[in-house]
Structure formats: C-alpha cells, structure tokens
Design an enzyme around this catalytic site. Structure first.
Site, PDB file in Angstrom:
ATOM      1  CG  ASP A  63      -0.093   3.106  -5.107  1.00 19.01           C
ATOM      2  OD1 ASP A  63       0.628   4.087  -4.845  1.00 19.01           O
ATOM      3  OD2 ASP A  63      -1.068   2.766  -4.411  1.00 19.01           O
ATOM      4  CB  ALA A 179      -3.951  -3.660  -4.454  1.00 23.13           C
TER       5      ALA A 179
END
Length: 302
Positions: A63, A179
């Site tokens: 990511d 996140a």
C-alpha cells in the site's frame, strides 16, 4: 501492437530484492503476453511528467507504494492496480500469480474502476508561508520526538469543536481508515464514503472519541504551544516540523484516487482476508441442548 491492446504503466521503484525480482519475472511475462503494451516502466527513476496515456498503472509493492504512486501521478491520476508484495495490502490486493492468471480478463477490460476521496493538506506556517500536499490516507499531527502531551484544537468550517489532549490527532480519509487511524482506535469506513474521520491518539480524556463528518467540510488543527519535535505527517511519507502558530487545513481534493478491482475482489473480501475476520464459534447453552434433546425424544416416541 493492436489499437485495442491494454496499455500499462508499471511502477517498481522499491530497490529491494522482493520487488526487483518480481519485476524481472513480470517483465519477461508481459513481453510474451498478447494484447498488452507496457508504455512506460519506472524502476530506477521516477515516472516521467506527465506520464503517457495508459489504461492501468500496475504498482508492484504494498500500500505504501500505491500511496507514493498516487501522489506522484498528482493531477494525472490513472486507474491503479496493485500487486501485493508487502504484508497487509488493503489496496494492493492481487498476488503476482493472481495478476498473471487474471491478465486475459484484465485485457478484456473485466475490471471496475472505483473513485475514492483524496484530500489537500495545507500547512500554513506562522511566518506566512503555505505548502499544499496532496494525500490519500491521512494527515497526522504527532507528538513525535517531543515525547510530551499535546493540546490540539480542532475547528470544522471555522467552528470550534474541541481540544484533544494526548499524543496527537489523525484526520483520515475512508481509504486511510484501515491504516494509522485504525491502530489508534478509529472506525473502519467503507472506502467509497464521502467523509473524514478525526481520531485522537492516546487521548487523556475518556470522552474524546473518533468523530466522523462530511468530506465537504474544512478541518483545521492548531496548537497554542508546540514543543520541538512535533511533526506533521501526510500518508506516513511526507514529514514537516510543526510550530506554535502554525495551522493545518484539510479539505477534499478535486482529484480522486482511481482503484481498479477485478471480479471476485471487493472491499469486504479484503477486510475478511487481511484482518482475519473468520467469525466466532457459536456458543450453545446447556438449556438449549436440553430443550433440543427433549424435542428429539418426543418425536422418537411418536
């Protein structure tokens, strides 16, 4: 090369052996594949600006590599397909083998492009200088090396909301909700929602809880006192020192992050796979078992 060939940009900027070995393997595979044209590959240098026209940008890594690619594309956003060579990979969903196996379907345009919210972070310093940073995941104002409690004031559309006392504050997009914000106790938002999450980091007041509000609002963070070491962090990659009298303004960007998803892959399937959502064993009470046993005996006697 046929006009209807799938035009790819490949980004493999990480110089680690995992990414470079994968690129060497994928490059040979794409050279032999039909209906595919690699119009640009950024392996040792950044992508040319502006990048060439392409159907997809294939990013090798995790990511973090997608976040860098998104910021590098800036105003020339293209649909991104992530090949996961990292750990979790909420955005980079496909393995290298899965990418190879599904390439014929991808060449037939059997994928969806889903647009996601991006933001502009405007750092206004007390000296009058202003820097604008485009981001996808989150803006974090962190105690960092100061190792002290911060008092961070939050305003939304110019209205005073609250003061967070703790290790800092995170303003996250829905994509970024899985996140840093998630690790700080924030909620998981569906990625295509138009909202921001404000999450305090280790708040010293139990009433301070994550706040979800609309994406068309302007979020402002300020501090009356900011000890040395306080840091503004965007997407975990861009870092700037923050001083008393500075202000951070976060608002929706006109740009959108374009994520390509292939059939069989969805947001909730990613959550199940990455977070290990396998469910819990259903507990059966002793009373329930006795009732079932009694009904069974009655039926047998009849």
């Amino acid at each position: 090369m046929p006009d209807n060939s799938l035009k790819l940009i490949v980004l493999a900027r990480d110089q680690g052996p995992r990414v470079q070995d994968a690129w060497a393997e994928l490059s040979a595979f794409l050279d032999d594949a039909e209906g595919v044209e690699v119009v640009a590959a950024a392996v040792t240098e950044d992508l040319v600006d502006p990048p060439p026209e392409a159907d997809l940008v294939v990013v090798l890594g995790g990511d973090g590599a997608i976040l860098r690619a998104c910021r590098q594309l800036a105003a020339t956003q293209r649909p991104i397909l992530g090949v996961n060579l990292g750990r979790l990979g909420f955005l980079a969903e496909l393995s290298l083998d899965e990418f190879r196996d599904t390439l014929p379907a991808i060449c037939d345009r059997q994928y969806r492009v889903i647009e996601h919210l991006m933001f502009e972070c405007q750092h206004e310093s007390s000296s009058g200088q202003t820097e604008t940073i485009i981001g996808l995941n989150e803006v974090a104002l962190s105690a960092g090396a100061s190792l002290t409690m911060l008092d961070v004031q939050l305003q939304i559309d110019g209205e005073d909301v609250t003061t967070f006392s703790g290790d800092g504050v995170i303003i996250s997009s829905p994509v970024g909700s899985t996140a840093h914000s998630l690790s700080a106790g924030g909620p998981i938002l569906r990625q295509d929602l138009q909202a921001f999450v404000v999450t305090p980091m280790n708040p010293h007041t139990l009433s301070n809880r994550p706040l979800v509000d609309r994406a068309d609002r302007r979020y402002t963070l300020t501090m009356d006192e900011a000890p040395e070491g306080v840091t503004l962090v965007v997407d975990g990659q861009v870092r700037r020192p923050f001083a008393a009298g500075d202000a951070i303004h976060v608002a929706r960007s006109e740009l959108t992050f374009q994520l390509a998803r292939i059939p069989g892959h969805s947001y909730y399937s990613a959550l199940r796979n990455k977070l290990g959502w396998s469910g819990q064993v259903r507990a059966v009470s002793y009373t329930h078992l006795r009732a079932h046993e009694t009904r069974h005996d009655l039926v047998c006697r009849l």
